[in-house]
Write a protein that holds these residues in place. Structure first.
Motif, PDB file in Angstrom:
ATOM      1  N   MET A  24       7.992  -4.905 -17.178  1.00 47.99           N
ATOM      2  CA  MET A  24       7.167  -4.954 -15.982  1.00 47.99           C
ATOM      3  C   MET A  24       5.753  -5.422 -16.349  1.00 47.99           C
ATOM      4  SD  MET A  24       6.082  -1.883 -13.343  1.00 47.99           S
ATOM      5  CE  MET A  24       7.792  -1.541 -12.911  1.00 47.99           C
ATOM      6  N   SER A  25       5.256  -6.418 -15.638  1.00 47.69           N
ATOM      7  CA  SER A  25       3.924  -6.927 -15.900  1.00 47.69           C
ATOM      8  C   SER A  25       2.874  -5.956 -15.381  1.00 47.69           C
ATOM      9  CB  SER A  25       3.746  -8.291 -15.223  1.00 47.69           C
ATOM     10  OG  SER A  25       3.770  -8.161 -13.814  1.00 47.69           O
ATOM     11  N   CYS A  26       1.644  -6.131 -15.883  1.00 47.69           N
ATOM     12  CA  CYS A  26       0.558  -5.254 -15.457  1.00 47.69           C
ATOM     13  C   CYS A  26       0.257  -5.445 -13.970  1.00 47.69           C
ATOM     14  CB  CYS A  26      -0.690  -5.519 -16.295  1.00 47.69           C
ATOM     15  SG  CYS A  26      -2.049  -4.356 -15.991  1.00 47.69           S
ATOM     16  N   TRP A  27       0.345  -6.682 -13.483  1.00 47.52           N
ATOM     17  CA  TRP A  27       0.093  -6.945 -12.069  1.00 47.52           C
ATOM     18  C   TRP A  27       1.126  -6.247 -11.188  1.00 47.52           C
ATOM     19  CZ3 TRP A  27      -3.242  -7.682  -8.616  1.00 47.52           C
ATOM     20  CH2 TRP A  27      -2.916  -8.205  -7.365  1.00 47.52           C
ATOM     21  N   GLN A  28       2.380  -6.238 -11.645  1.00 49.36           N
ATOM     22  CA  GLN A  28       3.429  -5.548 -10.898  1.00 49.36           C
ATOM     23  C   GLN A  28       3.187  -4.039 -10.901  1.00 49.36           C
ATOM     24  OE1 GLN A  28       5.950  -7.025  -9.100  1.00 49.36           O
ATOM     25  NE2 GLN A  28       6.296  -4.926  -8.353  1.00 49.36           N
ATOM     26  N   THR A  29       2.701  -3.530 -12.028  1.00 47.89           N
ATOM     27  CA  THR A  29       2.367  -2.107 -12.124  1.00 47.89           C
ATOM     28  C   THR A  29       1.272  -1.732 -11.138  1.00 47.89           C
ATOM     29  OG1 THR A  29       2.977  -2.025 -14.472  1.00 47.89           O
ATOM     30  CG2 THR A  29       1.522  -0.295 -13.660  1.00 47.89           C
ATOM     31  N   ILE A  30       0.260  -2.581 -11.037  1.00 49.71           N
ATOM     32  CA  ILE A  30      -0.840  -2.329 -10.097  1.00 49.71           C
ATOM     33  C   ILE A  30      -0.320  -2.330  -8.665  1.00 49.71           C
ATOM     34  CG2 ILE A  30      -3.002  -3.265  -9.177  1.00 49.71           C
ATOM     35  CD1 ILE A  30      -3.595  -4.296 -12.007  1.00 49.71           C
ATOM     36  N   GLN A  31       0.554  -3.285  -8.351  1.00 46.47           N
ATOM     37  CA  GLN A  31       1.117  -3.340  -7.009  1.00 46.47           C
ATOM     38  C   GLN A  31       1.942  -2.096  -6.685  1.00 46.47           C
ATOM     39  OE1 GLN A  31       3.142  -7.204  -7.325  1.00 46.47           O
ATOM     40  NE2 GLN A  31       1.758  -8.001  -5.764  1.00 46.47           N
ATOM     41  N   ASP A  32       2.644  -1.577  -7.685  1.00 47.82           N
ATOM     42  CA  ASP A  32       3.528  -0.420  -7.469  1.00 47.82           C
ATOM     43  C   ASP A  32       2.786   0.898  -7.408  1.00 47.82           C
ATOM     44  OD1 ASP A  32       5.679  -2.122  -7.431  1.00 47.82           O
ATOM     45  OD2 ASP A  32       6.258  -1.759  -9.519  1.00 47.82           O
ATOM     46  N   TYR A  33       1.713   1.040  -8.188  1.00 44.64           N
ATOM     47  CA  TYR A  33       1.111   2.360  -8.360  1.00 44.64           C
ATOM     48  C   TYR A  33      -0.345   2.484  -7.917  1.00 44.64           C
ATOM     49  CZ  TYR A  33       5.185   3.436 -11.262  1.00 44.64           C
ATOM     50  OH  TYR A  33       6.463   3.652 -11.712  1.00 44.64           O
ATOM     51  N   ALA A  34      -0.992   1.397  -7.522  1.00 47.13           N
ATOM     52  CA  ALA A  34      -2.422   1.462  -7.205  1.00 47.13           C
ATOM     53  C   ALA A  34      -2.724   2.428  -6.059  1.00 47.13           C
ATOM     54  CB  ALA A  34      -2.953   0.074  -6.875  1.00 47.13           C
ATOM     55  N   LEU A  35      -1.826   2.531  -5.084  1.00 49.22           N
ATOM     56  CA  LEU A  35      -2.045   3.408  -3.929  1.00 49.22           C
ATOM     57  C   LEU A  35      -1.012   4.525  -3.866  1.00 49.22           C
ATOM     58  CD1 LEU A  35      -2.882   0.737  -1.195  1.00 49.22           C
ATOM     59  CD2 LEU A  35      -4.486   2.145  -2.494  1.00 49.22           C
ATOM     60  N   ARG A  36      -0.401   4.823  -5.006  1.00 46.82           N
ATOM     61  CA  ARG A  36       0.647   5.836  -5.005  1.00 46.82           C
ATOM     62  C   ARG A  36       0.125   7.210  -4.601  1.00 46.82           C
ATOM     63  NH1 ARG A  36       2.765  10.010  -7.262  1.00 46.82           N
ATOM     64  NH2 ARG A  36       5.035  10.247  -7.417  1.00 46.82           N
ATOM     65  N   SER A  37      -1.101   7.543  -4.968  1.00 42.11           N
ATOM     66  CA  SER A  37      -1.641   8.868  -4.692  1.00 42.11           C
ATOM     67  C   SER A  37      -1.793   9.138  -3.198  1.00 42.11           C
ATOM     68  CB  SER A  37      -2.992   9.047  -5.386  1.00 42.11           C
ATOM     69  OG  SER A  37      -3.948   8.150  -4.860  1.00 42.11           O
ATOM     70  N   VAL A  38      -1.829   8.096  -2.377  1.00 43.32           N
ATOM     71  CA  VAL A  38      -1.938   8.277  -0.931  1.00 43.32           C
ATOM     72  C   VAL A  38      -0.639   7.920  -0.211  1.00 43.32           C
ATOM     73  CG1 VAL A  38      -4.435   8.023  -0.824  1.00 43.32           C
ATOM     74  CG2 VAL A  38      -3.004   5.990  -0.739  1.00 43.32           C
ATOM     75  N   GLY A  39       0.445   7.762  -0.987  1.00 47.34           N
ATOM     76  CA  GLY A  39       1.763   7.618  -0.374  1.00 47.34           C
ATOM     77  C   GLY A  39       2.281   6.211  -0.210  1.00 47.34           C
ATOM     78  N   PHE A  40       1.642   5.226  -0.836  1.00 48.57           N
ATOM     79  CA  PHE A  40       2.109   3.849  -0.728  1.00 48.57           C
ATOM     80  C   PHE A  40       2.552   3.346  -2.096  1.00 48.57           C
ATOM     81  CE2 PHE A  40      -0.993   4.390   2.686  1.00 48.57           C
ATOM     82  CZ  PHE A  40      -0.260   3.965   3.779  1.00 48.57           C
ATOM     83  N   GLY A  41       3.633   2.590  -2.132  1.00 47.67           N
ATOM     84  CA  GLY A  41       4.115   2.037  -3.386  1.00 47.67           C
ATOM     85  C   GLY A  41       5.260   2.834  -3.977  1.00 47.67           C
ATOM     86  N   GLU A  42       5.459   2.683  -5.262  1.00 48.75           N
ATOM     87  CA  GLU A  42       6.550   3.338  -5.973  1.00 48.75           C
ATOM     88  C   GLU A  42       6.434   4.853  -5.876  1.00 48.75           C
ATOM     89  OE1 GLU A  42       9.972   3.778  -7.899  1.00 48.75           O
ATOM     90  OE2 GLU A  42       9.126   1.787  -7.476  1.00 48.75           O
ATOM     91  N   ARG A  43       7.550   5.503  -5.522  1.00 52.44           N
ATOM     92  CA  ARG A  43       7.518   6.959  -5.353  1.00 52.44           C
ATOM     93  C   ARG A  43       7.673   7.695  -6.673  1.00 52.44           C
ATOM     94  NH1 ARG A  43      11.199  10.538  -1.125  1.00 52.44           N
ATOM     95  NH2 ARG A  43      10.248  12.569  -1.626  1.00 52.44           N
ATOM     96  N   LEU A  44       8.543   7.198  -7.563  1.00 51.92           N
ATOM     97  CA  LEU A  44       8.820   7.874  -8.820  1.00 51.92           C
ATOM     98  C   LEU A  44       7.760   7.517  -9.870  1.00 51.92           C
ATOM     99  CD1 LEU A  44      12.694   7.391  -9.073  1.00 51.92           C
ATOM    100  CD2 LEU A  44      11.448   9.420  -8.299  1.00 51.92           C
ATOM    101  N   LEU A  45       7.355   8.510 -10.635  1.00 51.79           N
ATOM    102  CA  LEU A  45       6.426   8.284 -11.733  1.00 51.79           C
ATOM    103  C   LEU A  45       7.147   7.685 -12.929  1.00 51.79           C
ATOM    104  CD1 LEU A  45       4.350  11.594 -11.612  1.00 51.79           C
ATOM    105  CD2 LEU A  45       3.520   9.308 -11.089  1.00 51.79           C
TER     106      LEU A  45
END
Length: 268
Positions: free
Chosen positions: A1-22
């Motif tokens: 997984m690229s860093c850009w994909q990681t940012i897309q998946d987890y950047a807003l995870r704390s507020v409920g958007f993006g990848e659910r699993l850690l």
């Protein structure tokens, strides 16, 4: 997984958007920067709302403590004393169990048992008490000549407070109030350790830093990242409050303007 994909998946995870699993394995530096940065959204949320709401309550507490009316002075004094005299960490636990008890009789208090509202209320009361004492000290330090001059020009009551007393109080209190604001943002990290639960693993920055420290058995990567984010946040707060401080002191000569000085709160 690229860093850009990681940012897309987890950047807003704390507020409920993006990848659910850690992430479960192969923890990358990008994942740690992204998720801890995502958690900072909650720290900023707690700090900004508590600071804005606490500012108005602090002003009321300062005026109440300085009032000659005992029914205004004594409640203000005790409020400030209780919240300044007890540790914030203990206040979180008492707040959580209080809201939990109230929820059993009054379902309307159910949202207060969650961190997003219950912890915010505790931080709001805590910073209002500390700021109220700062404002009260500034209120006592207002030169009598300023008030007498206002009386001579016919100012009294609300016009005098709005145009003379309140601006002077803010100008005198602002450097100390800036330090209180910085400490408040740092204190938001205690929410993770309080009794308020993090719903669906949507925690603050310390929550994610602790997660990576436990999974990698290496605290020397996530915690410095966390410290870096808080240092950046502190620089932003100092900059914003510095602009306001310059605005409050714009009428003074350059050599008479008070500069903001950072002071460490070792014990609180």
């Amino acid at each position: 997984m690229s860093c850009w994909q990681t940012i897309q998946d987890y950047a807003l995870r704390s507020v409920g958007f993006g990848e659910r699993l850690l992430p479960r394995d192969d923890f990358t530096l990008c994942q740690q920067f992204t998720l801890i940065g995502s958690g900072m959204i909650w720290n900023i949320y707690f700090g900004v709302l508590a600071l804005v709401a606490g500012f108005f309550l602090a002003t009321a507490l300062a005026l109440g403590k300085g009032s000659r009316n005992i029914w205004l002075r004594k409640p203000s004094e005790w409020f400030i004393f209780i919240f300044r005299g007890s540790p914030l960490f203990v206040q979180f636990f008492f707040g959580y169990f209080l809201f939990l008890s109230l929820k059993q009789s009054f379902p309307i208090f159910e949202p207060f048992t969650a961190a997003w509202l219950g912890a915010l209320v505790v931080l709001f009361f805590n910073t209002a008490a500390y700021s109220g004492e700062i404002f009260y000290g500034a209120l006592r330090s207002i030169p009598k000549g300023d008030v007498e001059s206002a009386d001579a020009y016919g100012f009294s009551g609300w016009p005098r407070f709005r145009k003379i007393v309140w601006p002077t109080m803010l100008r005198l209190a602002w450097p100390a109030y800036t330090n209180e604001a910085i400490f408040l943002f740092h204190a938001t990290a205690l929410v993770f350790f309080s009794g308020f639960p993090a719903w669906q693993q949507r925690g603050d920055a310390l929550y994610y830093a602790n997660y990576f420290a436990d999974k990698t058995f290496n605290p020397f990567v996530p915690y410095p990242i966390l410290a870096m984010y808080f240092i950046i946040l502190t620089l932003i707060v100092v900059g914003l409050f510095g602009v306001i401080n310059a605005r409050l002191n714009r009428h003074l000569p350059q050599e008479s303007r008070k500069k903001i000085r950072l002071r460490m709160n070792v014990i609180r």
